[in-house]
Scaffold this motif. Structure first.
Motif, PDB file in Angstrom:
ATOM      1  N   ASN A  74      41.049  43.915  41.085  1.00 52.26           N
ATOM      2  CA  ASN A  74      42.319  44.633  40.956  1.00 52.26           C
ATOM      3  C   ASN A  74      42.781  45.045  42.352  1.00 52.26           C
ATOM      4  OD1 ASN A  74      40.702  47.050  41.495  1.00 52.26           O
ATOM      5  ND2 ASN A  74      40.099  46.920  39.337  1.00 52.26           N
ATOM      6  N   ALA A  75      43.778  45.905  42.425  1.00 54.34           N
ATOM      7  CA  ALA A  75      44.337  46.302  43.716  1.00 54.34           C
ATOM      8  C   ALA A  75      43.317  47.018  44.595  1.00 54.34           C
ATOM      9  CB  ALA A  75      45.556  47.194  43.503  1.00 54.34           C
ATOM     10  N   ALA A  76      42.271  47.579  43.977  1.00 55.48           N
ATOM     11  CA  ALA A  76      41.216  48.249  44.748  1.00 55.48           C
ATOM     12  C   ALA A  76      40.084  47.296  45.122  1.00 55.48           C
ATOM     13  CB  ALA A  76      40.658  49.431  43.952  1.00 55.48           C
ATOM     14  N   LEU A  78      40.497  43.756  46.340  1.00 56.57           N
ATOM     15  CA  LEU A  78      41.401  42.645  46.658  1.00 56.57           C
ATOM     16  C   LEU A  78      40.679  41.324  46.898  1.00 56.57           C
ATOM     17  CD1 LEU A  78      44.060  44.370  48.950  1.00 56.57           C
ATOM     18  CD2 LEU A  78      44.310  43.591  46.590  1.00 56.57           C
ATOM     19  N   ARG A  79      39.495  41.373  47.470  1.00 54.92           N
ATOM     20  CA  ARG A  79      38.776  40.125  47.745  1.00 54.92           C
ATOM     21  C   ARG A  79      38.476  39.391  46.444  1.00 54.92           C
ATOM     22  NH1 ARG A  79      33.310  39.517  51.519  1.00 54.92           N
ATOM     23  NH2 ARG A  79      33.135  37.240  51.349  1.00 54.92           N
ATOM     24  N   GLU A  80      37.977  40.115  45.456  1.00 56.66           N
ATOM     25  CA  GLU A  80      37.670  39.481  44.181  1.00 56.66           C
ATOM     26  C   GLU A  80      38.959  39.130  43.423  1.00 56.66           C
ATOM     27  OE1 GLU A  80      35.043  37.691  41.593  1.00 56.66           O
ATOM     28  OE2 GLU A  80      34.704  38.553  43.588  1.00 56.66           O
ATOM     29  N   MET A  81      39.966  39.945  43.592  1.00 52.13           N
ATOM     30  CA  MET A  81      41.259  39.649  42.968  1.00 52.13           C
ATOM     31  C   MET A  81      41.795  38.308  43.473  1.00 52.13           C
ATOM     32  SD  MET A  81      43.455  41.048  40.832  1.00 52.13           S
ATOM     33  CE  MET A  81      45.187  41.248  40.423  1.00 52.13           C
ATOM     34  N   ASP A  82      41.666  38.070  44.756  1.00 52.54           N
ATOM     35  CA  ASP A  82      42.123  36.814  45.333  1.00 52.54           C
ATOM     36  C   ASP A  82      41.267  35.649  44.835  1.00 52.54           C
ATOM     37  OD1 ASP A  82      43.920  35.439  47.297  1.00 52.54           O
ATOM     38  OD2 ASP A  82      42.001  34.912  48.207  1.00 52.54           O
ATOM     39  N   HIS A  83      39.963  35.905  44.661  1.00 57.01           N
ATOM     40  CA  HIS A  83      39.075  34.859  44.129  1.00 57.01           C
ATOM     41  C   HIS A  83      39.536  34.434  42.736  1.00 57.01           C
ATOM     42  CE1 HIS A  83      35.340  32.776  43.002  1.00 57.01           C
ATOM     43  NE2 HIS A  83      35.443  33.428  41.864  1.00 57.01           N
ATOM     44  N   VAL A  84      39.868  35.407  41.886  1.00 55.48           N
ATOM     45  CA  VAL A  84      40.326  35.102  40.531  1.00 55.48           C
ATOM     46  C   VAL A  84      41.653  34.353  40.585  1.00 55.48           C
ATOM     47  CG1 VAL A  84      41.089  36.085  38.331  1.00 55.48           C
ATOM     48  CG2 VAL A  84      39.095  37.034  39.504  1.00 55.48           C
ATOM     49  N   PRO A  99      51.467  25.767  40.419  1.00 56.13           N
ATOM     50  CA  PRO A  99      51.541  27.228  40.306  1.00 56.13           C
ATOM     51  C   PRO A  99      52.296  27.864  41.471  1.00 56.13           C
ATOM     52  CG  PRO A  99      49.330  26.531  40.927  1.00 56.13           C
ATOM     53  CD  PRO A  99      50.083  25.293  40.567  1.00 56.13           C
ATOM     54  N   HIS A 100      52.999  28.923  41.151  1.00 60.08           N
ATOM     55  CA  HIS A 100      53.815  29.633  42.134  1.00 60.08           C
ATOM     56  C   HIS A 100      53.395  31.101  42.165  1.00 60.08           C
ATOM     57  CE1 HIS A 100      57.296  31.195  44.266  1.00 60.08           C
ATOM     58  NE2 HIS A 100      57.533  32.011  43.259  1.00 60.08           N
ATOM     59  N   ARG A 101      53.273  31.640  43.377  1.00 57.30           N
ATOM     60  CA  ARG A 101      52.911  33.045  43.536  1.00 57.30           C
ATOM     61  C   ARG A 101      54.167  33.902  43.678  1.00 57.30           C
ATOM     62  NH1 ARG A 101      47.619  33.735  47.488  1.00 57.30           N
ATOM     63  NH2 ARG A 101      46.180  32.434  46.263  1.00 57.30           N
ATOM     64  N   GLN A 102      54.169  35.033  42.996  1.00 60.79           N
ATOM     65  CA  GLN A 102      55.262  35.979  43.121  1.00 60.79           C
ATOM     66  C   GLN A 102      54.709  37.300  43.651  1.00 60.79           C
ATOM     67  OE1 GLN A 102      56.623  37.896  39.696  1.00 60.79           O
ATOM     68  NE2 GLN A 102      58.613  38.476  40.513  1.00 60.79           N
ATOM     69  N   PRO A 103      54.922  37.609  44.943  1.00 60.43           N
ATOM     70  CA  PRO A 103      54.450  38.885  45.484  1.00 60.43           C
ATOM     71  C   PRO A 103      55.077  40.055  44.730  1.00 60.43           C
ATOM     72  CG  PRO A 103      55.144  37.402  47.238  1.00 60.43           C
ATOM     73  CD  PRO A 103      55.612  36.785  45.951  1.00 60.43           C
ATOM     74  N   ILE A 104      54.338  41.135  44.632  1.00 68.27           N
ATOM     75  CA  ILE A 104      54.816  42.327  43.946  1.00 68.27           C
ATOM     76  C   ILE A 104      55.227  43.357  44.992  1.00 68.27           C
ATOM     77  CG2 ILE A 104      54.214  44.188  42.361  1.00 68.27           C
ATOM     78  CD1 ILE A 104      52.252  42.282  41.057  1.00 68.27           C
ATOM     79  N   GLN A 105      56.465  43.723  44.963  1.00 69.97           N
ATOM     80  CA  GLN A 105      57.000  44.651  45.951  1.00 69.97           C
ATOM     81  C   GLN A 105      56.275  45.995  45.878  1.00 69.97           C
ATOM     82  OE1 GLN A 105      61.187  45.309  45.549  1.00 69.97           O
ATOM     83  NE2 GLN A 105      61.337  46.606  47.355  1.00 69.97           N
ATOM     84  N   GLY A 106      55.832  46.458  47.029  1.00 71.35           N
ATOM     85  CA  GLY A 106      55.159  47.746  47.107  1.00 71.35           C
ATOM     86  C   GLY A 106      53.673  47.705  46.850  1.00 71.35           C
ATOM     87  N   VAL A 107      53.136  46.524  46.486  1.00 71.57           N
ATOM     88  CA  VAL A 107      51.694  46.407  46.232  1.00 71.57           C
ATOM     89  C   VAL A 107      51.183  45.223  47.039  1.00 71.57           C
ATOM     90  CG1 VAL A 107      49.885  46.313  44.480  1.00 71.57           C
ATOM     91  CG2 VAL A 107      52.154  47.199  43.888  1.00 71.57           C
ATOM     92  N   PRO A 108      50.848  45.421  48.304  1.00 72.17           N
ATOM     93  CA  PRO A 108      50.438  44.301  49.151  1.00 72.17           C
ATOM     94  C   PRO A 108      49.127  43.671  48.694  1.00 72.17           C
ATOM     95  CG  PRO A 108      50.033  46.395  50.259  1.00 72.17           C
ATOM     96  CD  PRO A 108      50.811  46.716  49.013  1.00 72.17           C
ATOM     97  N   GLY A 109      49.054  42.359  48.867  1.00 69.72           N
ATOM     98  CA  GLY A 109      47.803  41.646  48.608  1.00 69.72           C
ATOM     99  C   GLY A 109      47.619  41.168  47.188  1.00 69.72           C
ATOM    100  N   VAL A 110      48.547  41.484  46.289  1.00 68.62           N
ATOM    101  CA  VAL A 110      48.433  41.022  44.902  1.00 68.62           C
ATOM    102  C   VAL A 110      49.751  40.374  44.484  1.00 68.62           C
ATOM    103  CG1 VAL A 110      46.692  42.711  44.207  1.00 68.62           C
ATOM    104  CG2 VAL A 110      49.104  43.291  44.035  1.00 68.62           C
ATOM    105  N   ASN A 177      48.116  43.620  38.223  1.00 66.74           N
ATOM    106  CA  ASN A 177      48.398  45.058  38.202  1.00 66.74           C
ATOM    107  C   ASN A 177      48.947  45.565  36.882  1.00 66.74           C
ATOM    108  OD1 ASN A 177      47.507  45.388  40.840  1.00 66.74           O
ATOM    109  ND2 ASN A 177      49.503  44.886  41.681  1.00 66.74           N
ATOM    110  N   GLU A 178      48.368  45.098  35.789  1.00 73.38           N
ATOM    111  CA  GLU A 178      48.705  45.709  34.506  1.00 73.38           C
ATOM    112  C   GLU A 178      47.997  47.047  34.359  1.00 73.38           C
ATOM    113  OE1 GLU A 178      48.188  46.633  30.197  1.00 73.38           O
ATOM    114  OE2 GLU A 178      46.664  46.258  31.716  1.00 73.38           O
ATOM    115  N   GLU A 179      46.806  47.118  34.957  1.00 70.33           N
ATOM    116  CA  GLU A 179      45.992  48.315  34.777  1.00 70.33           C
ATOM    117  C   GLU A 179      46.484  49.467  35.660  1.00 70.33           C
ATOM    118  OE1 GLU A 179      44.072  48.490  32.439  1.00 70.33           O
ATOM    119  OE2 GLU A 179      43.210  46.525  32.003  1.00 70.33           O
ATOM    120  N   ARG A 180      46.115  50.668  35.261  1.00 72.87           N
ATOM    121  CA  ARG A 180      46.463  51.858  36.038  1.00 72.87           C
ATOM    122  C   ARG A 180      45.737  51.853  37.378  1.00 72.87           C
ATOM    123  NH1 ARG A 180      46.601  56.928  31.783  1.00 72.87           N
ATOM    124  NH2 ARG A 180      48.192  56.055  30.386  1.00 72.87           N
ATOM    125  N   PRO A 181      46.298  52.531  38.389  1.00 72.19           N
ATOM    126  CA  PRO A 181      47.528  53.326  38.360  1.00 72.19           C
ATOM    127  C   PRO A 181      48.789  52.500  38.597  1.00 72.19           C
ATOM    128  CG  PRO A 181      46.544  53.520  40.499  1.00 72.19           C
ATOM    129  CD  PRO A 181      45.619  52.643  39.701  1.00 72.19           C
TER     130      PRO A 181
END
Length: 206
Positions: A74-76, A78-84, A99-110, A177-181
């Motif tokens: 998850n956002a906390a 990031l290394r494993e998030m990128d692996h997934v 596949p296309h990546r869509q960056p999420i504004q305000g949440v770097p790295g995901v 980033n479906e999960e909190r926070p």
């Protein structure tokens, strides 16, 4: 005589009151059973043997879940998030998608990941099939939501031969980033869609 008449006249009122109380108690219970009832009958006896195709499907799903949910991602983390994310993209490419990546504004790295299966008609409506691929906190997320991510991947594989023949545009979305926070920011599912695409339904695997 007067006492007996009073008792007799009071009986219907008492019966109605008792019936009303029982109805008040029974109604929520009946509604609960109706809402949670499963249609059909539960299976009894030994399970039928899996076919070769079903065994292969089971193996793919097990492999997907094991690789997606091996560690918290998850956002906390990031290394494993990128692996997934890389695993999801690799599987989509092997199935013939881009596949296309869509960056999420305000949440770097995901980022969200999407893959498109184009229909026969360019003006066909769009069906979105999606799942979030992040896990909660320090959990690896096998069920929430490795299983949903694996199911969405498998649907993409199974439907890939409809490319150019489908009556719908199939849009496979893997949300971060479906999960909190982060989920409180209400930006995790912000996939843009051109106006000419007419959405029909969103089928989310989570």
């Amino acid at each position: 005589m007067g006492s007996e008449g009073a008792d007799a006249s009071g009986m219907p009122t008492k019966a109605i009151l008792i019936a009303a109380i029982l109805l008040i108690i029974a109604a929520p219970i009946a509604i609960l059973f109706w809402m949670t009832a499963v249609p059909g009958r539960s299976h009894q006896g030994p399970l039928p043997r899996l076919t070769a195709e079903q065994r292969a499907l089971s193996g793919r799903l097990r492999t997907d879940v094991a690789l997606i949910a091996r560690k918290p991602h998850n956002a906390a983390h990031l290394r494993e998030m990128d692996h997934v994310a890389q695993y999801v993209e690799m599987e989509l490419r092997q199935a013939g998608y881009a596949p296309h990546r869509q960056p999420i504004q305000g949440v770097p790295g995901v980022f969200n990941i999407e893959a498109m299966l184009e229909p026969t008609d360019a003006d066909a409506p769009t069906l979105v099939i999606g799942a979030h691929y992040d896990s909660y906190g320090t959990t690896p997320g096998a069920n929430d939501n490795g299983s949903g991510t694996a199911a969405t991947l498998e649907l993409a594989r199974a439907l890939s031969d409809l490319r150019g023949r489908s009556r719908l545009r199939l849009r496979f979305a893997f949300f971060a980033n479906e999960e909190r926070p982060i989920s409180r920011l209400r930006i995790w599912a912000a996939l843009p869609m051109p106006r000419r695409w007419r959405p029909v339904r969103s089928a989310r695997s989570a």
